[in-house]
Write a protein that holds these residues in place. Structure first.
Motif, PDB file in Angstrom:
ATOM      1  N   PHE A  22       0.888  -1.168   0.000  1.00 19.60           N
ATOM      2  CA  PHE A  22       0.000   0.000   0.000  1.00 19.60           C
ATOM      3  C   PHE A  22       0.921   1.212   0.000  1.00 19.60           C
ATOM      4  O   PHE A  22       1.625   1.436   0.996  1.00 19.60           O
ATOM      5  N   ARG A  25       4.377   1.154   1.660  1.00 19.41           N
ATOM      6  CA  ARG A  25       4.397   0.118   2.708  1.00 19.41           C
ATOM      7  C   ARG A  25       4.185  -1.259   2.087  1.00 19.41           C
ATOM      8  O   ARG A  25       3.109  -1.584   1.596  1.00 19.41           O
ATOM      9  N   VAL A  27       3.416  -4.968   2.391  1.00 25.79           N
ATOM     10  CA  VAL A  27       2.745  -5.809   3.400  1.00 25.79           C
ATOM     11  C   VAL A  27       3.064  -7.289   3.175  1.00 25.79           C
ATOM     12  O   VAL A  27       3.401  -7.998   4.120  1.00 25.79           O
ATOM     13  N   SER A  47      -0.265  -8.025  15.196  1.00 25.03           N
ATOM     14  CA  SER A  47      -1.244  -7.054  14.694  1.00 25.03           C
ATOM     15  C   SER A  47      -0.625  -6.194  13.592  1.00 25.03           C
ATOM     16  O   SER A  47       0.529  -5.754  13.712  1.00 25.03           O
ATOM     17  N   GLY A  48      -1.374  -5.979  12.535  1.00 24.63           N
ATOM     18  CA  GLY A  48      -0.936  -5.096  11.452  1.00 24.63           C
ATOM     19  C   GLY A  48       0.037  -5.743  10.483  1.00 24.63           C
ATOM     20  O   GLY A  48       0.605  -5.062   9.625  1.00 24.63           O
ATOM     21  N   ILE A  49       0.204  -7.054  10.565  1.00 29.89           N
ATOM     22  CA  ILE A  49       1.242  -7.724   9.769  1.00 29.89           C
ATOM     23  C   ILE A  49       0.735  -8.134   8.376  1.00 29.89           C
ATOM     24  O   ILE A  49       1.532  -8.457   7.489  1.00 29.89           O
ATOM     25  N   GLY A  50      -0.600  -8.180   8.200  1.00 23.45           N
ATOM     26  CA  GLY A  50      -1.122  -8.506   6.862  1.00 23.45           C
ATOM     27  C   GLY A  50      -2.039  -9.716   6.806  1.00 23.45           C
ATOM     28  O   GLY A  50      -2.331 -10.224   5.718  1.00 23.45           O
ATOM     29  N   LYS A  51      -2.569 -10.155   7.941  1.00 22.26           N
ATOM     30  CA  LYS A  51      -3.437 -11.342   7.960  1.00 22.26           C
ATOM     31  C   LYS A  51      -4.779 -11.052   7.289  1.00 22.26           C
ATOM     32  O   LYS A  51      -5.238 -11.806   6.426  1.00 22.26           O
ATOM     33  N   SER A  52      -5.408  -9.946   7.679  1.00 22.53           N
ATOM     34  CA  SER A  52      -6.701  -9.611   7.064  1.00 22.53           C
ATOM     35  C   SER A  52      -6.527  -9.283   5.586  1.00 22.53           C
ATOM     36  O   SER A  52      -7.374  -9.646   4.755  1.00 22.53           O
ATOM     37  N   VAL A  53      -5.431  -8.615   5.251  1.00 19.88           N
ATOM     38  CA  VAL A  53      -5.162  -8.317   3.836  1.00 19.88           C
ATOM     39  C   VAL A  53      -5.061  -9.618   3.040  1.00 19.88           C
ATOM     40  O   VAL A  53      -5.598  -9.734   1.937  1.00 19.88           O
ATOM     41  N   GLN A  96     -13.371  -9.443  10.174  1.00 22.97           N
ATOM     42  CA  GLN A  96     -12.869  -9.287  11.534  1.00 22.97           C
ATOM     43  C   GLN A  96     -13.865  -8.535  12.420  1.00 22.97           C
ATOM     44  O   GLN A  96     -14.049  -8.857  13.574  1.00 22.97           O
ATOM     45  N   GLU A 174     -10.447 -13.935  12.804  1.00 24.90           N
ATOM     46  CA  GLU A 174     -10.614 -13.865  14.268  1.00 24.90           C
ATOM     47  C   GLU A 174     -12.001 -14.332  14.704  1.00 24.90           C
ATOM     48  O   GLU A 174     -12.771 -13.559  15.295  1.00 24.90           O
TER      49      GLU A 174
HETATM   50  N1  LIG Z   1      -6.984  -0.679   2.226  1.00 23.36           N
HETATM   51  C1  LIG Z   1      -5.812  -0.392   2.777  1.00 23.36           C
HETATM   52  N2  LIG Z   1      -5.122   0.720   2.425  1.00 23.36           N
HETATM   53  C2  LIG Z   1      -3.926   0.992   2.953  1.00 23.36           C
HETATM   54  N3  LIG Z   1      -3.320   0.224   3.869  1.00 23.36           N
HETATM   55  C3  LIG Z   1      -3.953  -0.870   4.278  1.00 23.36           C
HETATM   56  C4  LIG Z   1      -5.226  -1.244   3.753  1.00 23.36           C
HETATM   57  N4  LIG Z   1      -5.605  -2.407   4.333  1.00 23.36           N
HETATM   58  C5  LIG Z   1      -4.611  -2.734   5.183  1.00 23.36           C
HETATM   59  N5  LIG Z   1      -3.627  -1.824   5.150  1.00 23.36           N
HETATM   60  C6  LIG Z   1      -2.368  -1.896   5.901  1.00 23.36           C
HETATM   61  O1  LIG Z   1      -1.820  -3.189   5.719  1.00 23.36           O
HETATM   62  C7  LIG Z   1      -1.194  -3.622   6.911  1.00 23.36           C
HETATM   63  C8  LIG Z   1      -1.746  -4.991   7.289  1.00 23.36           C
HETATM   64  O2  LIG Z   1      -3.101  -4.839   7.712  1.00 23.36           O
HETATM   65  P1  LIG Z   1      -4.003  -6.062   8.152  1.00 23.36           P
HETATM   66  O3  LIG Z   1      -5.370  -5.524   8.371  1.00 23.36           O
HETATM   67  O4  LIG Z   1      -3.852  -7.172   7.196  1.00 23.36           O
HETATM   68  O5  LIG Z   1      -3.333  -6.490   9.534  1.00 23.36           O
HETATM   69  P2  LIG Z   1      -3.684  -7.736  10.456  1.00 23.36           P
HETATM   70  O6  LIG Z   1      -2.511  -8.661  10.430  1.00 23.36           O
HETATM   71  O7  LIG Z   1      -4.992  -8.303  10.064  1.00 23.36           O
HETATM   72  O8  LIG Z   1      -3.757  -7.060  11.895  1.00 23.36           O
HETATM   73  P3  LIG Z   1      -4.788  -7.296  13.141  1.00 23.36           P
HETATM   74  O9  LIG Z   1      -4.273  -8.520  13.870  1.00 23.36           O
HETATM   75  O10 LIG Z   1      -4.601  -6.070  13.964  1.00 23.36           O
HETATM   76  O11 LIG Z   1      -6.143  -7.453  12.589  1.00 23.36           O
HETATM   77  C9  LIG Z   1      -1.408  -2.541   7.946  1.00 23.36           C
HETATM   78  O12 LIG Z   1      -0.250  -1.743   7.954  1.00 23.36           O
HETATM   79  C10 LIG Z   1      -2.573  -1.745   7.396  1.00 23.36           C
HETATM   80  O13 LIG Z   1      -2.509  -0.408   7.773  1.00 23.36           O
END
Ligand SMILES: Nc1ncnc2c1ncn2[C@@H]1O[C@H](COP(=O)(O)OP(=O)(O)OP(=O)(O)O)[C@@H](O)[C@H]1O
Ligand SMILES: [Mg+2]
Length: 253
Positions: A22, A25, A27, A47-53, A96, A174
């Motif tokens: 992104f 950044r 991911v 958290s924030g590592i990219g699992k939901s992405v 989530q 989750e």
């Molecule tokens: N649509 C988007 N636009 C820009 N950045 C994004 C977008 N979606 C996610 N990110 C960034 O991608 C990174 C990974 O986000 P993600 O939601 O996958 O984290 P996660 O591992 O699911 O965290 P958590 O355990 O907190 O849910 C984060 O830095 C987030 O800010």
């Protein structure tokens, strides 16, 4: 699982060398994994590592910069809207945050995919909705509005909605966060039954390794854009990487 691989079945979910940034950044960098029917693959990570992405990439909500993703045999990265709609009928997705529609009732939220994707009668839809609400222990809450529910209840409504088309592939983000230990165990039992009885392929994002240890055959830890380790929970709990060990270790309570 292994047998199916030996039989030459294609994976239900296949992610090969996928990268995603992104802006500046990065991911995900060259992430690869496969998930077969009847298998639950559990993704761990900070958290924030990219699992939901990663999950969103699988239904085309996020587009990869490079690499190849196939889901139920369809190529996702470059899919047109019609293909994505077809794939989304086969893939249940628990967001989530539940992602409920706040202006309609719990029952109408769960009914939504049936109304959108099937020609079932109102009576049939009501029966299926009731059955799914029952499965997540919310049989009496159908008339409530989402704003009247607790966080854990919203999550369970989201799960009922993800299951309502009986999808062969389930992506759950989750599933047990915000739930007490007993309710969390019931949700994992439900996911285990779906795996064993209906051979649903599942990708499960969780930090709850206690809940997921019966369900998932394979775990992977995402870190620094890559899969830092993959294996069963015992293997990860003895990994050389301290983060992997920490995430995979079942805390004594
Ligand atoms: N649509 C988007 N636009 C820009 N950045 C994004 C977008 N979606 C996610 N990110 C960034 O991608 C990174 C990974 O986000 P993600 O939601 O996958 O984290 P996660 O591992 O699911 O965290 P958590 O355990 O907190 O849910 C984060 O830095 C987030 O800010
Ligand atoms: Mg997330």
């Amino acid at each position: 699982m292994r047998e199916e691989r030996a039989n030459g079945h294609d994976p239900a979910v296949n992610v090969q060398n996928v990268s995603k940034s992104f802006g500046s950044r990065s991911v995900l960098e060259n992430v690869s994994f496969e998930v077969y029917s009847g298998e639950a693959f559990c993704l761990l990570g900070r958290s924030g590592i990219g699992k939901s992405v990663t999950l969103k990439l699988l239904i085309g909500l996020v587009k990869p910069d490079s690499g190849r993703i196939t889901v139920d045999g369809h190529s996702i990265g470059d899919a047109d809207a019609a293909t994505l709609a077809e794939v989304r009928k086969k893939v249940g997705f628990l967001f989530q945050d539940g992602a409920l529609f706040d202006s309609i009732s719990v029952a109408d939220n769960v009914a939504f995919p049936l109304q959108r994707h099937t020609k079932k009668s109102g009576k049939e839809i009501r029966e299926i909705v009731q059955e799914k609400l029952h499965e997540v222990e919310l049989a009496d809450e159908g008339k409530k509005m989402p704003s009247e529910l607790s966080g854990g209840m919203r999550k369970r409504v989201g799960l009922a909605r993800a299951l309502v088309l009986d999808p062969p592939i389930l992506l759950v983000d989750e599933p047990s966060s915000g739930l007490d230990r007993i309710t969390a165990a019931e949700i994992y039992d439900l996911l285990l039954r779906l795996k064993q009885k209906r051979h649903v392929a599942q990708v499960v994002v969780t930090h709850d390794v206690i809940g997921a240890r019966e369900l998932a055959t394979r775990f992977a830890v995402l870190d620094g854009g890559k899969i830092a380790a993959a294996g069963n929970l015992d293997e990860l709990a003895h990994d050389r990487n301290a983060l992997v060990r920490d995430l995979a270790t079942v805390a004594e309570v």
